[in-house]
Design a protein around this motif. Sequence first.
Motif, PDB file in Angstrom:
ATOM      1  N   GLU A  57      10.443  17.174  33.694  1.00  0.00           N
ATOM      2  CA  GLU A  57      11.322  15.609  33.715  1.00  0.00           C
ATOM      3  C   GLU A  57      12.511  16.007  34.955  1.00  0.00           C
ATOM      4  OE1 GLU A  57      12.276  13.315  29.639  1.00  0.00           O
ATOM      5  OE2 GLU A  57      13.500  15.472  29.894  1.00  0.00           O
ATOM      6  N   MET A  76       5.195  14.901  42.372  1.00  0.00           N
ATOM      7  CA  MET A  76       6.211  13.371  42.393  1.00  0.00           C
ATOM      8  C   MET A  76       5.702  12.319  41.874  1.00  0.00           C
ATOM      9  SD  MET A  76       8.902  15.063  43.776  1.00  0.00           S
ATOM     10  CE  MET A  76       8.350  16.270  43.813  1.00  0.00           C
ATOM     11  N   ASP A  77       4.406  11.516  41.341  1.00  0.00           N
ATOM     12  CA  ASP A  77       3.630  11.270  40.383  1.00  0.00           C
ATOM     13  C   ASP A  77       5.313  10.727  39.297  1.00  0.00           C
ATOM     14  OD1 ASP A  77       2.294  13.087  39.720  1.00  0.00           O
ATOM     15  OD2 ASP A  77       1.511  12.118  38.811  1.00  0.00           O
ATOM     16  N   GLU A  79       8.059  11.728  39.267  1.00  0.00           N
ATOM     17  CA  GLU A  79       9.078  11.520  39.592  1.00  0.00           C
ATOM     18  C   GLU A  79      10.229  12.400  38.828  1.00  0.00           C
ATOM     19  OE1 GLU A  79      10.242   7.232  40.096  1.00  0.00           O
ATOM     20  OE2 GLU A  79       8.669   7.068  41.909  1.00  0.00           O
ATOM     21  N   GLU A  81      13.514  14.343  38.359  1.00  0.00           N
ATOM     22  CA  GLU A  81      14.934  15.485  38.873  1.00  0.00           C
ATOM     23  C   GLU A  81      14.704  16.310  39.454  1.00  0.00           C
ATOM     24  OE1 GLU A  81      18.712  13.744  37.901  1.00  0.00           O
ATOM     25  OE2 GLU A  81      17.707  14.500  35.886  1.00  0.00           O
ATOM     26  N   ASP A 116       4.004  11.519  48.718  1.00  0.00           N
ATOM     27  CA  ASP A 116       4.775  12.315  47.936  1.00  0.00           C
ATOM     28  C   ASP A 116       5.845  13.166  48.541  1.00  0.00           C
ATOM     29  OD1 ASP A 116       2.933  11.906  46.047  1.00  0.00           O
ATOM     30  OD2 ASP A 116       0.948  13.207  47.180  1.00  0.00           O
ATOM     31  N   THR A 119       8.697  11.497  48.431  1.00  0.00           N
ATOM     32  CA  THR A 119       9.283  11.468  47.537  1.00  0.00           C
ATOM     33  C   THR A 119      10.087  12.303  47.004  1.00  0.00           C
ATOM     34  OG1 THR A 119       7.917   9.442  46.827  1.00  0.00           O
ATOM     35  CG2 THR A 119       9.048  10.632  45.149  1.00  0.00           C
ATOM     36  N   TYR A 122      13.687  12.295  48.576  1.00  0.00           N
ATOM     37  CA  TYR A 122      14.245  11.680  48.564  1.00  0.00           C
ATOM     38  C   TYR A 122      15.105  12.307  46.924  1.00  0.00           C
ATOM     39  CZ  TYR A 122      15.602   6.736  46.484  1.00  0.00           C
ATOM     40  OH  TYR A 122      16.153   5.967  45.333  1.00  0.00           O
ATOM     41  N   LYS A 123      13.742  12.713  46.432  1.00  0.00           N
ATOM     42  CA  LYS A 123      14.225  12.737  44.455  1.00  0.00           C
ATOM     43  C   LYS A 123      15.238  14.657  44.718  1.00  0.00           C
ATOM     44  CE  LYS A 123      13.160  11.383  41.485  1.00  0.00           C
ATOM     45  NZ  LYS A 123      13.833  10.432  40.588  1.00  0.00           N
TER      46      LYS A 123
END
Length: 425
Positions: A57, A76-77, A79, A81, A116, A119, A122-123
């Motif tokens: 997670e 990243m699939d 998602e 933190e 990926d 993402t 972005y994350k």
Amino acid sequence: MAGKRCLKGVDIMKLRFLGACREVGRSALLLDDNVMLDYGIKMGEPPEYPVNGVRPEVVLLSHCHIDHSGLLPNLMDIEPEVFMTPPTADLANLLLKDSLKIAESTGVNAPYDAGDLHTFMYKTKTVDYRIKFQTHGYNVEFYDAGHIPGAACTHVTSKSGESLLYTGDINTSDTRLVSGAVEFPNADYLAIESTYFSKEHIPRKETEETFIESLKSTLDIGGNVIIPAFAIGRTQELLMLLDAYGIRPYVDGMGKEAYEIMMKHPSYLRNPTHLKRAFDNAISVKSSRRDDVPLESSVIVTTSGMLNGGPSMYYLNKLYDDPKSKMMLTGYQVEGTNGRMAMDTGIIENNGVLQQLRLKLEQYDFSAHAGDKELKAIVKDFCDRGTKAVFTMHGDNTEGFATWIEEEIGVQAYAPVIGEKFDLH
């Protein structure tokens, strides 16, 4: 798959070691099945990855080097933190983009794609040193690791109240680029890198003087010096060293872009003014103008540091047969890399062609890792302050380090194997 061991403690913390076990590379440590500390690649042909199938997670990245960050976009699939320091975020983006570009240009199946990577960017949330934050019930704090700009030791307090300090790559001695790590928190458990256990570094000043003397001797006879260097950390330090001795090098490769990123984060640098002067004085080489570099008494600082591709191979192709010239390796050469093969056999593979090196080959210890004495001092300091068990990672002799800790300090110590689990209760 390795088994599970139970250690006597107060509360429960679960560790699963997915990489960097009795080896250097592919760092990955899973805490309580949902907090991932680094997720890197072991460079070589073919590259090696950590144990897969995990679904964390939270991801906490210690620093940007590929052996710690290289597989993170693959997660990243799900998602998670993602947290790291601001320089690490920018530098990891640079390195991961470059790795994907190289994979695509060489027809290799990359472990992630552009989506990926997007993402991942972005994350990512950035957190400076010594700023406490919470994620999914865990308390986390980054401490300066002294390795490269932005490198962090990660302190995690679990939901059970037990704490772990994961060093990532650590250095307690100053370099020209960054100051050494000086401050660490108390921790119930310590997971420490072991790269230079049983190997002591030559004092930096002595290494620098020997390096410069050898370099000048080559220039004096009209030879050229190729200095393969890691793009992040080593290139910048070497340019500062050469500038301090009045030597004006050519600089080629991704080290220039890394420098520009570092200058956006001056508080993470020991002397940003000197770093800027060093790059201002160097001669930048564009990829399309490499033929313009005069190969006569020239110094060329270029990637890659382990000779696995990059502009260094272009210059080697020009100079490998020249006994007046010299290649000066400045970093650890992982087994399976072109650099290690050059050191062991005097041969490199260049675009599928084996080349016998007639140019002189030397290796220097400009390591950004703690040496034997420093590693032992770090462990003793933690254990004096109550650390109950130590896990040795990221080294060729982690078993020896664990044995030393138990015999000399009297604290439980373990050198995990890949996939091994520990229930700390």
